[in-house]
Design a protein around this motif. Structure first.
Motif, PDB file in Angstrom:
ATOM      1  N   SER B  62       0.708  -1.322  -0.507  1.00 34.28           N
ATOM      2  CA  SER B  62       0.222   0.342  -0.159  1.00 34.28           C
ATOM      3  C   SER B  62       0.573   1.152   0.085  1.00 34.28           C
ATOM      4  O   SER B  62       1.876   1.329   0.294  1.00 34.28           O
ATOM      5  CB  SER B  62      -0.856   0.283   0.708  1.00 34.28           C
ATOM      6  OG  SER B  62      -1.462   0.613   1.181  1.00 34.28           O
ATOM      7  N   GLY B  63       0.720   2.330  -0.004  1.00 34.52           N
ATOM      8  CA  GLY B  63       0.847   3.588   0.079  1.00 34.52           C
ATOM      9  C   GLY B  63       0.120   4.778  -0.875  1.00 34.52           C
ATOM     10  O   GLY B  63      -0.792   4.083  -1.805  1.00 34.52           O
ATOM     11  N   SER B  64       0.290   6.140  -1.263  1.00 34.60           N
ATOM     12  CA  SER B  64      -0.539   6.971  -1.553  1.00 34.60           C
ATOM     13  C   SER B  64      -0.145   7.355  -2.390  1.00 34.60           C
ATOM     14  O   SER B  64       0.614   6.626  -3.691  1.00 34.60           O
ATOM     15  CB  SER B  64       0.271   8.398  -0.590  1.00 34.60           C
ATOM     16  OG  SER B  64      -0.212   8.425   0.862  1.00 34.60           O
ATOM     17  N   PRO B  65      -1.034   7.705  -3.620  1.00 32.44           N
ATOM     18  CA  PRO B  65      -0.259   7.478  -5.046  1.00 32.44           C
ATOM     19  C   PRO B  65       0.362   8.741  -5.390  1.00 32.44           C
ATOM     20  O   PRO B  65       0.563   9.829  -3.880  1.00 32.44           O
ATOM     21  CB  PRO B  65      -2.082   8.944  -5.388  1.00 32.44           C
ATOM     22  CG  PRO B  65      -3.458   8.167  -4.407  1.00 32.44           C
ATOM     23  CD  PRO B  65      -2.167   8.272  -3.125  1.00 32.44           C
ATOM     24  N   GLY B  66       1.091   8.349  -6.242  1.00 35.46           N
ATOM     25  CA  GLY B  66       2.723   9.312  -5.809  1.00 35.46           C
ATOM     26  C   GLY B  66       3.594   8.978  -4.963  1.00 35.46           C
ATOM     27  O   GLY B  66       4.891   9.105  -5.710  1.00 35.46           O
ATOM     28  N   VAL B  67       3.520   8.105  -4.070  1.00 42.32           N
ATOM     29  CA  VAL B  67       4.365   7.603  -3.600  1.00 42.32           C
ATOM     30  C   VAL B  67       5.802   6.544  -4.965  1.00 42.32           C
ATOM     31  O   VAL B  67       6.732   5.855  -4.824  1.00 42.32           O
ATOM     32  CB  VAL B  67       4.095   6.216  -2.651  1.00 42.32           C
ATOM     33  CG1 VAL B  67       3.542   5.178  -3.217  1.00 42.32           C
ATOM     34  CG2 VAL B  67       5.027   6.209  -1.907  1.00 42.32           C
ATOM     35  N   GLY B  68       4.955   5.892  -5.918  1.00 39.54           N
ATOM     36  CA  GLY B  68       6.004   5.171  -6.734  1.00 39.54           C
ATOM     37  C   GLY B  68       5.797   3.496  -6.610  1.00 39.54           C
ATOM     38  O   GLY B  68       6.675   3.140  -6.730  1.00 39.54           O
ATOM     39  N   LYS B  69       4.287   4.092  -6.329  1.00 41.22           N
ATOM     40  CA  LYS B  69       3.763   1.880  -6.134  1.00 41.22           C
ATOM     41  C   LYS B  69       4.134   1.323  -8.089  1.00 41.22           C
ATOM     42  O   LYS B  69       4.699   0.243  -7.197  1.00 41.22           O
ATOM     43  CB  LYS B  69       2.068   2.103  -5.629  1.00 41.22           C
ATOM     44  CG  LYS B  69       1.717   1.653  -4.662  1.00 41.22           C
ATOM     45  CD  LYS B  69       0.436   1.327  -3.965  1.00 41.22           C
ATOM     46  CE  LYS B  69      -1.026   2.307  -4.523  1.00 41.22           C
ATOM     47  NZ  LYS B  69      -0.554   2.983  -4.031  1.00 41.22           N
ATOM     48  N   SER B  70       3.456   1.596  -8.289  1.00 41.59           N
ATOM     49  CA  SER B  70       3.661   1.012  -9.984  1.00 41.59           C
ATOM     50  C   SER B  70       5.089   0.315  -9.992  1.00 41.59           C
ATOM     51  O   SER B  70       5.384  -0.390 -10.210  1.00 41.59           O
ATOM     52  CB  SER B  70       2.916   1.691 -11.220  1.00 41.59           C
ATOM     53  OG  SER B  70       1.600   1.795 -10.791  1.00 41.59           O
ATOM     54  N   SER B  71       6.066   2.347 -10.381  1.00 38.66           N
ATOM     55  CA  SER B  71       7.497   1.671 -10.052  1.00 38.66           C
ATOM     56  C   SER B  71       7.378   0.916  -9.666  1.00 38.66           C
ATOM     57  O   SER B  71       8.873  -0.476 -10.217  1.00 38.66           O
ATOM     58  CB  SER B  71       8.129   3.304 -10.375  1.00 38.66           C
ATOM     59  OG  SER B  71       7.360   3.953 -10.610  1.00 38.66           O
ATOM     60  N   PHE B  72       7.209   0.808  -8.302  1.00 42.30           N
ATOM     61  CA  PHE B  72       8.350  -0.107  -7.374  1.00 42.30           C
ATOM     62  C   PHE B  72       7.624  -1.799  -7.523  1.00 42.30           C
ATOM     63  O   PHE B  72       8.773  -2.728  -7.627  1.00 42.30           O
ATOM     64  CB  PHE B  72       7.578   0.471  -5.827  1.00 42.30           C
ATOM     65  CG  PHE B  72       7.910  -1.016  -5.214  1.00 42.30           C
ATOM     66  CD1 PHE B  72       9.330  -1.354  -4.351  1.00 42.30           C
ATOM     67  CD2 PHE B  72       7.017  -2.524  -4.360  1.00 42.30           C
ATOM     68  CE1 PHE B  72       9.635  -2.281  -3.627  1.00 42.30           C
ATOM     69  CE2 PHE B  72       7.174  -3.251  -3.714  1.00 42.30           C
ATOM     70  CZ  PHE B  72       8.532  -3.017  -3.169  1.00 42.30           C
ATOM     71  N   ILE B  73       6.287  -2.279  -7.975  1.00 43.87           N
ATOM     72  CA  ILE B  73       5.669  -3.266  -8.428  1.00 43.87           C
ATOM     73  C   ILE B  73       6.968  -4.440  -9.503  1.00 43.87           C
ATOM     74  O   ILE B  73       6.823  -4.768  -9.597  1.00 43.87           O
ATOM     75  CB  ILE B  73       4.427  -3.937  -8.463  1.00 43.87           C
ATOM     76  CG1 ILE B  73       3.298  -2.934  -6.731  1.00 43.87           C
ATOM     77  CG2 ILE B  73       3.993  -4.631  -8.706  1.00 43.87           C
ATOM     78  CD1 ILE B  73       2.569  -2.913  -7.415  1.00 43.87           C
ATOM     79  N   GLU B  74       7.013  -2.739 -10.242  1.00 42.87           N
ATOM     80  CA  GLU B  74       7.611  -3.689 -11.996  1.00 42.87           C
ATOM     81  C   GLU B  74       9.003  -3.896 -11.476  1.00 42.87           C
ATOM     82  O   GLU B  74      10.057  -5.165 -11.680  1.00 42.87           O
ATOM     83  CB  GLU B  74       7.627  -1.967 -12.834  1.00 42.87           C
ATOM     84  CG  GLU B  74       8.735  -2.280 -14.106  1.00 42.87           C
ATOM     85  CD  GLU B  74       7.969  -2.470 -15.619  1.00 42.87           C
ATOM     86  OE1 GLU B  74       6.764  -3.230 -15.335  1.00 42.87           O
ATOM     87  OE2 GLU B  74       8.257  -2.130 -15.629  1.00 42.87           O
ATOM     88  N   ALA B  75       9.755  -2.660 -10.899  1.00 42.64           N
ATOM     89  CA  ALA B  75      11.150  -2.969 -10.406  1.00 42.64           C
ATOM     90  C   ALA B  75      11.259  -4.641  -9.534  1.00 42.64           C
ATOM     91  O   ALA B  75      12.427  -5.157 -10.186  1.00 42.64           O
ATOM     92  CB  ALA B  75      11.547  -2.177  -9.757  1.00 42.64           C
ATOM     93  N   PHE B  76      10.778  -4.654  -8.627  1.00 46.69           N
ATOM     94  CA  PHE B  76      10.877  -5.700  -7.291  1.00 46.69           C
ATOM     95  C   PHE B  76      10.171  -6.932  -7.499  1.00 46.69           C
ATOM     96  O   PHE B  76      10.825  -7.495  -8.208  1.00 46.69           O
ATOM     97  CB  PHE B  76       9.785  -5.510  -6.294  1.00 46.69           C
ATOM     98  CG  PHE B  76       9.670  -5.859  -5.005  1.00 46.69           C
ATOM     99  CD1 PHE B  76      10.951  -6.359  -4.413  1.00 46.69           C
ATOM    100  CD2 PHE B  76       8.323  -6.778  -4.149  1.00 46.69           C
ATOM    101  CE1 PHE B  76      11.387  -7.086  -3.521  1.00 46.69           C
ATOM    102  CE2 PHE B  76       8.709  -7.825  -2.969  1.00 46.69           C
ATOM    103  CZ  PHE B  76      10.487  -8.216  -2.974  1.00 46.69           C
ATOM    104  N   GLY B  77       9.181  -6.608  -8.651  1.00 42.70           N
ATOM    105  CA  GLY B  77       8.740  -8.460 -10.161  1.00 42.70           C
ATOM    106  C   GLY B  77       9.831  -8.664 -10.845  1.00 42.70           C
ATOM    107  O   GLY B  77       9.702  -9.957 -10.481  1.00 42.70           O
ATOM    108  N   LEU B  78      10.485  -7.538 -11.483  1.00 43.09           N
ATOM    109  CA  LEU B  78      10.922  -8.195 -12.109  1.00 43.09           C
ATOM    110  C   LEU B  78      12.741  -8.523 -11.098  1.00 43.09           C
ATOM    111  O   LEU B  78      12.949  -9.950 -12.123  1.00 43.09           O
ATOM    112  CB  LEU B  78      11.712  -6.971 -13.249  1.00 43.09           C
ATOM    113  CG  LEU B  78      11.028  -6.101 -14.161  1.00 43.09           C
ATOM    114  CD1 LEU B  78      10.663  -4.860 -14.575  1.00 43.09           C
ATOM    115  CD2 LEU B  78      10.290  -7.701 -15.422  1.00 43.09           C
ATOM    116  N   ARG B  79      12.860  -8.425 -10.200  1.00 46.27           N
ATOM    117  CA  ARG B  79      13.997  -9.195  -9.685  1.00 46.27           C
ATOM    118  C   ARG B  79      13.283  -9.766  -9.087  1.00 46.27           C
ATOM    119  O   ARG B  79      14.063 -10.997  -9.143  1.00 46.27           O
ATOM    120  CB  ARG B  79      14.263  -7.643  -8.393  1.00 46.27           C
ATOM    121  CG  ARG B  79      15.320  -8.365  -7.476  1.00 46.27           C
ATOM    122  CD  ARG B  79      16.781  -7.565  -8.321  1.00 46.27           C
ATOM    123  NE  ARG B  79      17.818  -8.441  -7.559  1.00 46.27           N
ATOM    124  CZ  ARG B  79      18.810 -10.056  -7.972  1.00 46.27           C
ATOM    125  NH1 ARG B  79      17.951 -10.148  -9.033  1.00 46.27           N
ATOM    126  NH2 ARG B  79      19.703 -10.368  -7.170  1.00 46.27           N
TER     127      ARG B  79
END
Lengths: 337, 337
Positions: B62-79
């Motif tokens: 979770s996290g507020s809009p703008g915190v970078g959830k999508s970018s985190f999930i993309e990077a974490f998922g790829l790793r």
């Protein structure tokens, strides 16, 4: 008990409003009764009292055991009496449903307040049904208000969800905190801080005074980091929670606390207070319904027979929660059709 | 839609477990269906999938809009894919019941992950009934686990009580926080922090790196003051929440986060994990029942007709919550008798 015999609700309401303390005690005993046959009478009584109620400021008071709640209530209550207020003290203690309760001997732990004719102290109700303790305290607030008490202190021992309950039946929620000993700061109980309109560090006297002052500064810092409450939370919109110091022993800080109560009430305004109470009352209505429906459900023989086994299956992953719920609700409907 | 026609639950479960991605999509669509006639089929499907499920680690994010959830999930998922895991991404977004939702275009906002055959991204379900979104996501977790995904990321936009829901359907809850700009620390949303097993400060790169490091230190301090969770809270007993830094852009901090996930799982142990999931499943069963009873209550014509007027009376102090609740429950019973 003598008080639970049928009694005319209107006559009782009249005697209570005229200042008869024994009528008030009888009324609250009726409201606290868990006997099904007393409930209709209790509801008539509440109906008769409601028009006379609502005039007090309702303060919720919480804090861990040992923080000095009794001493605080005694000192704060006496100060309010000096200012000309009439003070009622009620308690929500769900643990009293199981044991004799944590809030014991209310009259002995606040001896001066208990002796004062301007104060009314009601020990916490013991025993009871689902959701019962908070409801009965809610109705006791109506009764003491109708009896003319203009400051109602509702104390909680902080067991289960009693703090949320107390916050939801009062206008303002005060959280008492002990000064941390040494370097250790007392842990703030999360989920409770968000309910608090003021944090009060107790025992700010003698050797503990510096620790209390440090604790207050640290709590202020923590509140700053916590930021404003999420939308829809119980705390009022424009109000910023305050951190205050007090000593029940030296009777210091009490006037400042009362000024903070008045400032909060001013910020809330008449319309804000009415809104808060209206929202609380509606939530209580739906909660009564939810509790009532779940109680009917769980006590339904067809449901009870099967619920334990299905719950175990769900816990072991043999059945899905949705499938188990569907089967139990089917049984519930079947047994009522 | 094609997927909602009757289909053999066992055959669908078999195809899904054999790695057929289209079967997985059809299965989740069936689970998400709000059509009453699809529900029995959906429950058979869940029943068929449950034996094959449970093998993944379920992470709430979770996290507020703008915190970078999508970018985190993309990077974490790829790793995680690089490490040989299979990653499924689900979303709980109650706002999608009202509008088209805040989690839009899941495939375009995580483009690399969406293209990778080792990952499965399911857009958040739209539209639905009471309590529906969380239940359907809960069942989608079963489906992706049965399909062999061993890391399930359940994302929430943090509307309403979606964070509590996500914490209650996952093994571990990660809260993403942006580095505070300048001196201002981002406010922690109270009640959510208590659910978090780890706070992750995002965007710890470039100009923002010092701010992110300061923020992490401040959050660590705030967590210290907050102290351990109250008894009975969702967070595991022995685990102390961690504060971590990461940069999705520079792909740093991701391994440390995964190590923290593994450390948490180690602390929990097999029995602890089983206990947590069993308690969650039982709570979901009772919540399904509560939601179902309240839905039946509110949609009962005899109740609905009177509820609005009584609720207004309660808000205005004309009727007590208990009396109004009693009258409505009387009507409910009457209409079923």
């Amino acid at each position: 008990m003598v008080e639970s015999r049928p009694e005319d609700a209107e006559r009782l309401a009249g005697a209570l409003a005229a200042g008869d303390r024994r009528a008030l005690a009888r009324a609250i005993t009726l409201l606290e009764s868990t006997r099904a046959e007393d409930r209709a009478q209790a509801e008539r009584l509440v109906g008769a009292l409601m028009a006379k109620a609502g005039g007090a400021i309702r303060l919720g008071i919480s804090g861990s055991p040992g923080v000095g709640k009794s001493s605080f209530i005694e000192a704060f209550g006496l100060r309010l009496l000096e200012k000309g207020h009439r003070v009622a003290v009620l308690a929500v203690d769900p643990s009293s449903e199981l044991s004799r309760g944590s809030i014991l001997g209310d009259k002995t732990r606040m001896p001066e307040l208990a002796r004062n004719p301007g104060a009314y102290i009601r020990p916490s109700p013991t025993g009871g049904a689902l959701g019962g303790v908070a409801r009965r305290t809610r109705e006791a607030v109506i009764a003491v208000e109708a009896a003319g008490y203009d400051v109602v202190l509702v104390e909680t021992v902080g067991v289960g969800q009693s703090e949320t309950d107390v916050a939801d039946l009062t206008d303002m929620f005060l959280l008492l905190l002990a000064p941390g000993g040494g370097d250790e700061l007392q842990g703030l109980k999360k989920g409770i801080v968000e309910l608090a309109h003021a944090l009060i560090v107790t025992k700010a006297d003698g050797d503990l005074k510096p620790a209390a002052e440090r604790a207050a500064a640290d709590y202020k810092g923590a509140l700053g980091i916590l930021g404003p409450g999420a939308p829809g939370q119980s705390r009022g919109g424009a109000w910023r929670p305050q951190v205050l110091l007090c000593s029940a022993h030296e009777r210091t800080g009490l006037d400042k606390i009362w000024q903070t109560v008045e400032a909060y009430r001013g910020t809330l305004g008449e319309a804000g207070l009415r809104d808060r109470r209206a929202r609380q009352a509606k939530r209580w209505m739906w909660r009564e319904i939810e509790d009532g429906l779940m109680a009917a459900f769980k006590s339904d023989p067809a449901v009870a027979e099967r619920a334990r086994a299905l719950e175990a299956d769900v816990g072991q992953g043999k059945t899905s929660p949705a499938a188990a719920a569907a089967e139990l609700m089917q049984r519930f409907r079947g047994s009522r059709a």
